[in-house]
Write a protein that holds these residues in place. Structure first.
Motif, PDB file in Angstrom:
ATOM      1  N   UNK A  64       0.847  -1.205   0.000  1.00 20.32           N
ATOM      2  CA  UNK A  64       0.000   0.000   0.000  1.00 20.32           C
ATOM      3  C   UNK A  64       0.877   1.248   0.000  1.00 20.32           C
ATOM      4  N   UNK A  65       0.642   2.110  -0.989  1.00 19.41           N
ATOM      5  CA  UNK A  65       1.358   3.378  -1.123  1.00 19.41           C
ATOM      6  C   UNK A  65       0.404   4.524  -0.869  1.00 19.41           C
ATOM      7  N   UNK A  66       0.859   5.525  -0.092  1.00 22.92           N
ATOM      8  CA  UNK A  66       0.143   6.780   0.094  1.00 22.92           C
ATOM      9  C   UNK A  66       1.031   7.872  -0.505  1.00 22.92           C
ATOM     10  N   UNK A 113      -4.243   4.757  -7.577  1.00 22.74           N
ATOM     11  CA  UNK A 113      -3.464   5.919  -8.031  1.00 22.74           C
ATOM     12  C   UNK A 113      -2.246   5.467  -8.859  1.00 22.74           C
ATOM     13  N   UNK A 114      -1.937   6.155  -9.965  1.00 25.94           N
ATOM     14  CA  UNK A 114      -0.794   5.746 -10.781  1.00 25.94           C
ATOM     15  C   UNK A 114       0.556   5.989 -10.095  1.00 25.94           C
ATOM     16  N   UNK A 141       0.548  12.868  -5.130  1.00 29.18           N
ATOM     17  CA  UNK A 141      -0.813  12.994  -4.609  1.00 29.18           C
ATOM     18  C   UNK A 141      -1.802  12.940  -5.781  1.00 29.18           C
ATOM     19  N   UNK A 142      -2.791  12.057  -5.678  1.00 24.21           N
ATOM     20  CA  UNK A 142      -3.827  11.919  -6.711  1.00 24.21           C
ATOM     21  C   UNK A 142      -5.014  11.218  -6.074  1.00 24.21           C
ATOM     22  N   UNK A 143      -6.080  11.076  -6.840  1.00 26.21           N
ATOM     23  CA  UNK A 143      -7.316  10.498  -6.301  1.00 26.21           C
ATOM     24  C   UNK A 143      -7.829   9.452  -7.267  1.00 26.21           C
ATOM     25  N   UNK A 187      -2.310   3.813  -3.728  1.00 27.63           N
ATOM     26  CA  UNK A 187      -2.008   2.821  -4.763  1.00 27.63           C
ATOM     27  C   UNK A 187      -1.844   1.479  -4.061  1.00 27.63           C
ATOM     28  N   UNK A 188      -2.506   0.459  -4.595  1.00 33.02           N
ATOM     29  CA  UNK A 188      -2.371  -0.897  -4.067  1.00 33.02           C
ATOM     30  C   UNK A 188      -1.675  -1.733  -5.134  1.00 33.02           C
ATOM     31  N   UNK A 189      -0.668  -2.478  -4.712  1.00 33.92           N
ATOM     32  CA  UNK A 189       0.062  -3.347  -5.636  1.00 33.92           C
ATOM     33  C   UNK A 189       0.009  -4.785  -5.107  1.00 33.92           C
ATOM     34  N   UNK A 190      -0.312  -5.702  -6.008  1.00 34.56           N
ATOM     35  CA  UNK A 190      -0.282  -7.128  -5.673  1.00 34.56           C
ATOM     36  C   UNK A 190       0.900  -7.737  -6.404  1.00 34.56           C
ATOM     37  N   UNK A 191       1.828  -8.341  -5.683  1.00 29.75           N
ATOM     38  CA  UNK A 191       2.982  -8.960  -6.338  1.00 29.75           C
ATOM     39  C   UNK A 191       2.979 -10.463  -6.057  1.00 29.75           C
ATOM     40  N   UNK A 192       2.810 -11.228  -7.116  1.00 29.76           N
ATOM     41  CA  UNK A 192       2.708 -12.685  -7.016  1.00 29.76           C
ATOM     42  C   UNK A 192       4.047 -13.324  -7.299  1.00 29.76           C
TER      43      UNK A 192
END
Ligand code: MD6
Ligand code: FE
Length: 217
Positions: A125-127, A154-155, A198-200, A208-213
């Motif tokens: 999770x990125x803020x 968010x990109x 910062x973005x919405x 931003x949520x990243x899933x790394x498999x």
């Protein structure tokens, strides 16, 4: 002829971009499933909340992390490793949802890696201002398996280098629904994420949520 990939989001792209040898970016590949994926992330974090891990060097990571699947990636003063248990609760990590497994396998297949069966999914999770400094993913036993990485919300700017830490980096924008797959010759390339702007996004707000498999064992 109109593009066959036209959808409701006319400013969103699809298609495939080569990142490097054995590595590709599948634009918009997970976009249609994003809401379901994010709901699954919410149930996972209800059991195994996001937390800021400490690096072996004693720094608190700005990215908040959790995991699902048989194995989870963890870091503390002893080092980086995969663990069957959530160190905060002592419980097993939440199971990997079937939709996660299917999406990861389908993306890997499109990129040329058949039969990808991940046993670990790291959820990042990125803020705003969160970053991930240049690193290699090298705690996995199976170096033949690729890594599949799904971007939601968010990109972000992906920094993509080479086999040496000081190789020049290219910047790629990772948008909501984009999936990166890499393995083979670029499996150990250095990479990172620039500080999040910062973005919405309607599904994740400022995050931003990243899933790394990965196939860890
Ligand atoms: C991220 N990703 O996108 C961080 N590692 O938030 C990674 O560190 C990563 O995207 C290996 C392969 C793909 C990745
Ligand atoms: Fe990585």
């Amino acid at each position: 002829m109109p593009p066959s990939n036209l959808d409701l989001f006319s400013n969103a792209s699809s298609g495939t971009e080569a990142l490097g040898p054995g590595a590709m970016l599948l634009r918009g590949f997970a976009r249609a499933e994003a809401e379901v994926l994010l709901q699954a992330v919410s149930s996972i974090t209800a059991q195994a909340p996001f937390r800021h891990l400490v690096t072996p060097g004693g720094h608190v990571m700005s990215v908040a992390m959790t995991n699902c699947g048989a194995l989870g990636w963890v870091s503390d003063e002893q080092g980086y490793r995969y663990s069957h248990h959530d160190p905060d609760s002592g419980q097993h990590w939440p199971a990997m949802p079937a939709i996660f497994l299917e999406l990861a396998a389908r993306a890997a297949d499109v990129a040329g890696y058949a039969n990808f069966k991940p046993d670990a999914c790291l959820i990042n999770r990125y803020l705003p201002d969160t970053r991930l400094t240049l690193h290699q993913d090298r705690n996995e036993h199976d170096a033949d398996a690729p890594i599949v990485s799904v971007s939601l919300g968010v990109p972000a700017t992906f920094l993509w280098g080479g086999l040496q830490r000081n190789n020049p980096t290219k910047r790629h924008r990772l948008e909501h629904g984009d999936v990166a797959v890499w393995g083979g010759p670029s499996r150990f390339f250095f990479h990172g994420i620039a500080p999040l702007q910062e973005a919405w996004h309607p599904l994740t707000q400022k995050q931003r949520i990243n899933l790394t498999f990965r196939k860890a064992r």
